[in-house]
Scaffold this motif. Structure first.
Motif, mmCIF file in Angstrom:
data_model
loop_
_atom_site.group_PDB
_atom_site.id
_atom_site.type_symbol
_atom_site.label_atom_id
_atom_site.label_comp_id
_atom_site.label_asym_id
_atom_site.label_seq_id
_atom_site.Cartn_x
_atom_site.Cartn_y
_atom_site.Cartn_z
ATOM 1 N N ALA B 139 -34.187 3.707 -20.480
ATOM 2 C CA ALA B 139 -34.265 2.250 -20.419
ATOM 3 C C ALA B 139 -34.646 1.704 -21.792
ATOM 4 N N PHE B 140 -35.621 2.356 -22.440
ATOM 5 C CA PHE B 140 -36.027 1.934 -23.785
ATOM 6 C C PHE B 140 -34.899 2.146 -24.787
ATOM 7 N N VAL B 146 -29.860 -5.060 -24.858
ATOM 8 C CA VAL B 146 -30.213 -6.250 -24.094
ATOM 9 C C VAL B 146 -30.912 -7.267 -24.998
ATOM 10 N N PHE B 147 -31.864 -6.760 -25.803
ATOM 11 C CA PHE B 147 -32.582 -7.665 -26.716
ATOM 12 C C PHE B 147 -31.616 -8.328 -27.692
ATOM 13 N N GLU B 148 -30.641 -7.552 -28.152
ATOM 14 C CA GLU B 148 -29.669 -8.105 -29.090
ATOM 15 C C GLU B 148 -28.894 -9.242 -28.443
ATOM 16 N N LYS B 149 -28.518 -9.011 -27.169
ATOM 17 C CA LYS B 149 -27.752 -10.016 -26.435
ATOM 18 C C LYS B 149 -28.492 -11.349 -26.406
ATOM 19 N N GLY B 151 -30.819 -12.253 -28.482
ATOM 20 C CA GLY B 151 -31.297 -12.647 -29.800
ATOM 21 C C GLY B 151 -32.775 -12.403 -30.039
ATOM 22 N N MET B 152 -33.354 -11.456 -29.298
ATOM 23 C CA MET B 152 -34.778 -11.167 -29.483
ATOM 24 C C MET B 152 -34.939 -10.119 -30.583
ATOM 25 N N VAL B 153 -34.760 -10.583 -31.822
ATOM 26 C CA VAL B 153 -34.716 -9.653 -32.950
ATOM 27 C C VAL B 153 -36.044 -8.932 -33.145
ATOM 28 N N LYS B 154 -37.134 -9.665 -32.971
ATOM 29 C CA LYS B 154 -38.456 -9.067 -33.208
ATOM 30 C C LYS B 154 -38.725 -7.912 -32.261
ATOM 31 N N VAL B 155 -38.498 -8.160 -30.966
ATOM 32 C CA VAL B 155 -38.727 -7.109 -29.969
ATOM 33 C C VAL B 155 -37.819 -5.924 -30.268
ATOM 34 N N LYS B 353 -19.093 -6.102 -19.894
ATOM 35 C CA LYS B 353 -18.598 -7.475 -19.974
ATOM 36 C C LYS B 353 -19.652 -8.399 -20.583
ATOM 37 N N TYR B 354 -20.917 -8.206 -20.221
ATOM 38 C CA TYR B 354 -21.928 -9.180 -20.616
ATOM 39 C C TYR B 354 -22.856 -8.726 -21.739
ATOM 40 N N LEU B 355 -22.820 -7.437 -22.074
ATOM 41 C CA LEU B 355 -23.737 -6.952 -23.117
ATOM 42 C C LEU B 355 -22.937 -6.359 -24.280
ATOM 43 N N PRO B 356 -23.513 -6.393 -25.479
ATOM 44 C CA PRO B 356 -22.790 -5.848 -26.651
ATOM 45 C C PRO B 356 -22.802 -4.316 -26.665
#
Lengths: 261, 385
Positions: B139-140, B146-149, B151-155, B353-356
């Motif tokens: 998951a990690f 998921v974070f990229e999708k 835009g949570m760049v910091k996390v 479809k929804y994630l990069p």
């Protein structure tokens, strides 16, 4: 030191009266009615092989597979000998049924909250000095309760007393490292449905040989993987640095060239 | 375009039917119990769900740790484009194994007991812990997508900082439980047929998991290329196949005396070895074969089929003789297995479809790989997608 208890079952003395199963069902609160094989409602049963009745039940191994395989420790081996199952812990993976070399544990397949069912060696009775219900009920003495060492001695005495009556083997002394149920028979055991291909070492040893290597795998694996990462990463860094140097030199040269011009 | 739509609708319909049947069987299973649903018995307590859903499921998800080792431990960064879909497949694979386990366990609501009630002597205990921990690690490993999708760049950067220890832990956990699935059968030397029983079962399970992991990376890449109309990373895949072949070569029996005894087990063993080991070993060692689409796909498929045969032989066929009964899964067991596999495909398609998933970090590609110099790279304005 608690003395290990056992049952000696002399198949030549069994008359097939089924008193053992009746007593067992009564003491364990199982539904009445004769059953010819082990089930979730019969912890013991008399299997007919020709004219011999073979009493089947949990063998209460000295080093039981079920105790070793259960992921949540629902099985325990008590010091007196009984192997007990705690349904409150059970997750229902059935590894105990898969692993038992004697194919003893039975599952409540019809239930939606199933338990594993098997003989409990009347653990509470044994602890308080009584004998298991089946041994008490046996009218011929075919099932005899006692200390394991004493019963093994008695088994050999019986064999020596009437030479030729019994086959030259007490089943249960060595099988899978020994069991708490010992059998004497006049008919070869393999003809009575007994498993005679069992090893004399306790089966959990096989598993332990593999499991005991885990700490080593973790330690060596961790160091090894980090080491490889360090080496390959360093190599990439050095390559990158060299490339940088080269480009810098190129630039410097180009700069010189243009100045000269 | 019209054909494409048609194909999609057909497969959607198939998936819909399977999932609907799955819902019916799910209700049946959890109201009527295992006895009414399965063909399992006291003589045959483990069937299709353990044999396929768990043993094969975990093995087929081995591509995740294999590729993670190649890319993050060996630092062979050119394999990065296929990391994300592979990690996603592994993550889904493990989630589905846990779902299947909930069907198989007699008391699924007590599964959490494995966390607090320890029996370190038990292989099953070790497998349970490894699967729980490794699923968390996966998951990690997948979380940056998921974070990229969002835009949570910091996390995303925090997770990336812990990526190396995570990957190392993941590889060790995989090593432990992939091999331990084989150790499950060490305790039944007199039950499992001699062609499959061996003191080396854990090692066989481990190497065959790596082999099938490689095969799955190839197999998935082909399916993805077809379904999502994207290019194939052919040279990478051909290289992966060589690792897989190397692993296959280790695979054997330890009981040579049984190889030619005319019994069902012998025939099945030979099918398994010829289809899953010998044929792909020969096929994929030829450059001409492994560097063509057809050859590579066929080789990978053979390894996968052989692997599945092996696990089914160990969990089902190899146990039948000693059990004294024959087992064939009920239609409801088969339906649940099909439902689990279908769910995997559906969730994968949604994720893509929804994630990069297929757009892997092209914008932060290591400058050393580019023809540009570092100085030029730095002087450029930061590039964001």
């Amino acid at each position: 030191m608690v003395t290990k208890k056992a049952l000696l079952i002399d198949l030549t003395m069994c008359i097939g009266c089924n008193s053992c199963q009746e007593a067992c069902k009564k003491v364990n609160g199982l539904p009445e009615g004769e059953e010819k094989s082990l089930s979730a409602t019969a912890y013991t049963a008399l299997e007919e092989h020709g004219d011999v009745f073979v009493r089947r039940m949990c063998q209460h191994c000295v080093d039981p597979s079920c105790v070793s395989v259960c992921p949540v420790g629902a099985f325990t081996k008590t010091p007196e000998g009984p192997v007990l199952y705690d349904e409150s812990k059970c997750i229902g993976c059935r590894y105990c049924i898969q692993a038992c070399p004697f194919q003893v544990p039975r599952y409540e397949w019809g239930s939606n909250y199933p338990r594993v069912q098997k003989c409990r060696f009347c653990a509470e009775r044994v602890k308080s000095g009584l004998q298991p219900a089946c041994a008490e009920a046996c009218p011929t003495g075919a099932t005899k309760f006692g200390n394991r060492d004493d019963l093994i001695r008695e088994a050999y005495e019986r064999m020596n007393a009437e030479s030729g009556k019994y086959v030259n083997k007490v089943y249960g002394i060595d099988e899978v490292g020994g069991t708490s149920i010992l059998y004497l028979s006049a008919v070869p055991f393999e003809e009575l449905g007994f498993k005679t291909n069992l090893e004399n070492t306790a089966l959990p040893m096989h598993t332990w040989n593999a499991l005991s290597k885990i700490p080593g795998v973790v330690a060596v694996g961790g160091v090894f993987l980090y080491g490889i990462w360090w080496i390959t990463n360093r190599r990439n860094e050095v390559q990158e640095y060299e490339r940088q140097q080269e480009t810098a030199e190129d630039r410097a040269n180009r700069h010189d060239d243009s100045e000269q011009r | 375009m019209k054909n494409y739509l048609k194909a999609v609708t057909f497969w959607k319909a198939v998936a819909g039917i399977i999932l609907a049947a799955g819902v019916y069987v799910t209700i049946f299973r959890f109201t009527q119990g295992l006895g009414a649903t399965t063909n399992l018995s006291d003589q045959f307590p483990w069937g299709l769900w353990i044999g396929f859903d768990v043993l094969c499921g975990v093995g087929l998800a081995a591509g995740g740790f294999t590729l993670a080792t190649i890319v993050y431990i060996f630092n062979i960064k050119r394999f990065e484009p296929i990391v994300r879909p592979t990690i996603l497949t592994a993550f889904l694979g493990y989630l589905l194994v846990i779902v299947a386990l909930l069907y198989d366990l007699g008391r699924p609501l007590q599964l959490w007991h494995a966390i607090i009630m320890w029996n370190p002597q038990s292989v099953m205990f070790e497998v349970a812990w490894c699967v729980i921990l490794y699923t968390t690690v996966l998951a990690f490993e997948f979380s940056p997508v998921v974070f990229e999708k969002f835009g949570m760049v910091k996390v995303q950067n925090v997770v990336k900082r812990f990526m190396l220890p995570l990957i190392i832990i993941g590889v060790i956990l995989s090593t432990l439980h992939q091999s331990s699935l084989g150790s499950l059968y060490l305790i039944v030397p007199e039950k499992l047929y001699g062609l499959w029983y061996s003191a080396y079962l854990p090692i066989f399970f481990y190497v065959s998991a790596i082999a099938v992991g490689c095969a799955m990376i190839i197999f998935e890449s082909f399916l993805s290329a077809r379904a999502f109309k994207k290019g194939l990373e052919m040279p990478l895949l051909a290289e992966i196949s060589r690792i897989g072949v190397l692993m296959l070569a280790v695979y054997l029996t330890t009981n040579f005396g049984l190889l030619f005894i005319p019994r069902t087990e012998t025939y099945l063993y030979w099918v398994e070895i010829v289809v899953g080991v010998i044929a792909p070993l020969i096929l994929l060692s030829y450059r001409r074969v492994r560097e063509t689409n057809g050859g590579l796909f066929a080789g990978a498929t053979m390894i996968i089929v052989g692997f599945i045969l092996n696990r089914m032989n160990i969990s089902i066929t190899g146990m039948e003789a000693s059990a004294g009964v024959s087992y064939f899964p009920s239609w409801m067991e088969i339906t649940v297995t099909m439902m689990v596999v279908t769910a995997g495909f559906v969730v994968f398609a949604f994720a893509v479809k929804y994630l990069p998933v297929f757009k892997h970090e092209e914008h932060i590609r290591r400058p050393a790989l580019d023809w540009q110099s570092d100085l030029e790279f730095i002087s450029q304005p930061a590039y964001h997608e």
